[in-house]
Scaffold this motif. Sequence first.
Motif, PDB file in Angstrom:
ATOM      1  N   MET A 135      -1.483  88.618   4.385  1.00 50.43           N
ATOM      2  CA  MET A 135      -0.506  87.798   4.278  1.00 50.43           C
ATOM      3  C   MET A 135       0.441  87.718   5.208  1.00 50.43           C
ATOM      4  N   PHE A 136       0.708  88.577   6.039  1.00 51.90           N
ATOM      5  CA  PHE A 136       1.546  88.421   7.040  1.00 51.90           C
ATOM      6  C   PHE A 136       0.803  87.691   8.494  1.00 51.90           C
TER       7      PHE A 136
ATOM      8  N   GLN B 239     -11.986  94.324  -2.377  1.00 52.77           N
ATOM      9  CA  GLN B 239     -11.790  95.720  -2.392  1.00 52.77           C
ATOM     10  C   GLN B 239     -10.424  95.741  -1.680  1.00 52.77           C
ATOM     11  N   ILE B 240      -9.273  96.246  -2.157  1.00 53.97           N
ATOM     12  CA  ILE B 240      -7.881  96.355  -1.356  1.00 53.97           C
ATOM     13  C   ILE B 240      -7.867  97.968  -0.940  1.00 53.97           C
ATOM     14  N   ASN B 241      -7.675  97.847   0.365  1.00 55.21           N
ATOM     15  CA  ASN B 241      -7.704  99.145   1.156  1.00 55.21           C
ATOM     16  C   ASN B 241      -6.244  99.450   1.687  1.00 55.21           C
ATOM     17  N   LYS B 242      -6.067 100.686   1.199  1.00 53.82           N
ATOM     18  CA  LYS B 242      -4.432 101.029   1.595  1.00 53.82           C
ATOM     19  C   LYS B 242      -4.504 101.484   2.911  1.00 53.82           C
TER      20      LYS B 242
ATOM     21  N   ILE C  36       3.928 101.268  -3.887  1.00 54.34           N
ATOM     22  CA  ILE C  36       3.982 100.358  -2.955  1.00 54.34           C
ATOM     23  C   ILE C  36       3.395 100.725  -1.675  1.00 54.34           C
ATOM     24  N   ALA C  37       2.117 100.166  -1.388  1.00 44.36           N
ATOM     25  CA  ALA C  37       1.400 100.423  -0.333  1.00 44.36           C
ATOM     26  C   ALA C  37       1.117  99.213   0.349  1.00 44.36           C
ATOM     27  N   PHE C  38       1.289  99.436   2.056  1.00 43.18           N
ATOM     28  CA  PHE C  38       0.762  98.464   2.829  1.00 43.18           C
ATOM     29  C   PHE C  38      -0.874  98.298   2.839  1.00 43.18           C
ATOM     30  N   THR C  39      -1.516  97.214   2.640  1.00 43.93           N
ATOM     31  CA  THR C  39      -2.802  97.268   2.362  1.00 43.93           C
ATOM     32  C   THR C  39      -3.294  96.033   3.302  1.00 43.93           C
TER      33      THR C  39
ATOM     34  N   VAL D  18       4.439 102.893   1.292  1.00 38.38           N
ATOM     35  CA  VAL D  18       5.734 102.605   1.817  1.00 38.38           C
ATOM     36  C   VAL D  18       6.709 103.270   0.938  1.00 38.38           C
TER      37      VAL D  18
END
Lengths: 190, 249
Positions: free
Chosen positions: B33-34, B9-12, B24-27, B16
């Motif tokens: 990734m960072f 699951q990708i959580n917001k 475009i959300a930072f999730t 942005v």
Amino acid sequence: MASQGKAASGGNAGAAHTEVPSGGHGGGFPPFDKSTFASQLFWLAIAFVALYVIVSRIALPRVGGLIEARRDTIAKDLGDAQRLKDAADQELATYESELAAARAKAQAIGAEMRDKLQAQSDAERKSLEDRLAGKLAEAEKTIAATRQAAMGNVRTIAADAAAAIVQRLTGVAAEGGAVQAAVDAAIKGA
Amino acid sequence: MADPIHQFQINKIFTVGHIGGHEIAFTNSSAFMFAIVAIITLLMLGGSAARSVIPGRMQSLAELSYEFVSDTLRSSVGEEGMKFFPLVFTLFMFVLTANLIGIIPYTFTVTSHIIVTLALALTVFLTVLLYGLYKNGLKFFKLFVPHGIPIYILPLIVVIEVISFLSRPVSHSVRLFANMLAGHITLKVFASFVAGLGSFGALGWAGAVLPLAMTTALTALELLVAFLQAYVFTILTCIYLNDALHPGH
């Protein structure tokens, strides 16, 4: 614009998505949830490009340089070792050739000295032998003279003894010349 | 609680903005990734900080990664392939780190999402296509015309070659995505058996030993798969790049 329509139709998914933090998994298979694609691509692009820049500009040159530097150091150390070994070999060869020369020289000196001493001792022995030979000849001469004299005395004594014996046996004095001749004959016969 | 899909699951975290109607959300995916970028940067820069001739652990790891990727690239593409070294290294380290982080419980696996692996595969595909055309011009299309093929089956072969070339990004991305997805689902399913059986009392506890052992063994297998898939992704990248440099073969 078509994608915009897609986004609009995916509004339901988006709505479900917004419920996610509170309600957990909100239906649908997350990897195929199109509403998250744009965000993922956006951040992936940024992260990947950032990583690419860091890796290509800083990280790889640094690590590559390290490996290169090590390779150079090892090559240099090996070269130094080889050079030192060559020098040591050179020294050893020089030492050995000098040693051989010294040994040859020592042998030459020894041989020369031996020859000289040999010649000297030969000469001394020769002169000694000559002297001894001279003395021997002289002694032999003396002996011969002495024997000659002794033999002469023996003849006289023998003649006297023979004359005395003849006189005692016959009572007549023997004639000197006959006795002398008889003794000579006896000496010769003996 | 034992939903094996929940881990993907990708959580917001925060929004942005919007690009072309897309939010475009930072999730959590973006955060990981960072984290991957930070870990690789720390490893490579921290590992090269000491600059000692006899490397420490970090430096060994950094040099090992460098030489592993450069040897792989050099052996399959040759010396002229080294111009792609930063790209291949970035791909390998990114995929490897993403896969390895994903094995840690409660983390998110960036490479378990098809869009990420597809984007990486398309990066390789476009690099091959554009560089191949730039370097070889129209000779690049000799890639689709193998040598020594009888003329009457050549059209068929060319069609097959073109299809196989175009399907490369699909197989390239799906292989990594599917391996990560399937492995993590299997792990989660077996792990949930442990928890499920454990709730049945003493007998359940005894029965839970088997799936626990399974989970442990699978974790080891996943560790291998995480490395292997990163390596497979990299070696395929090298093979594709080889086509861009030497389309005649």
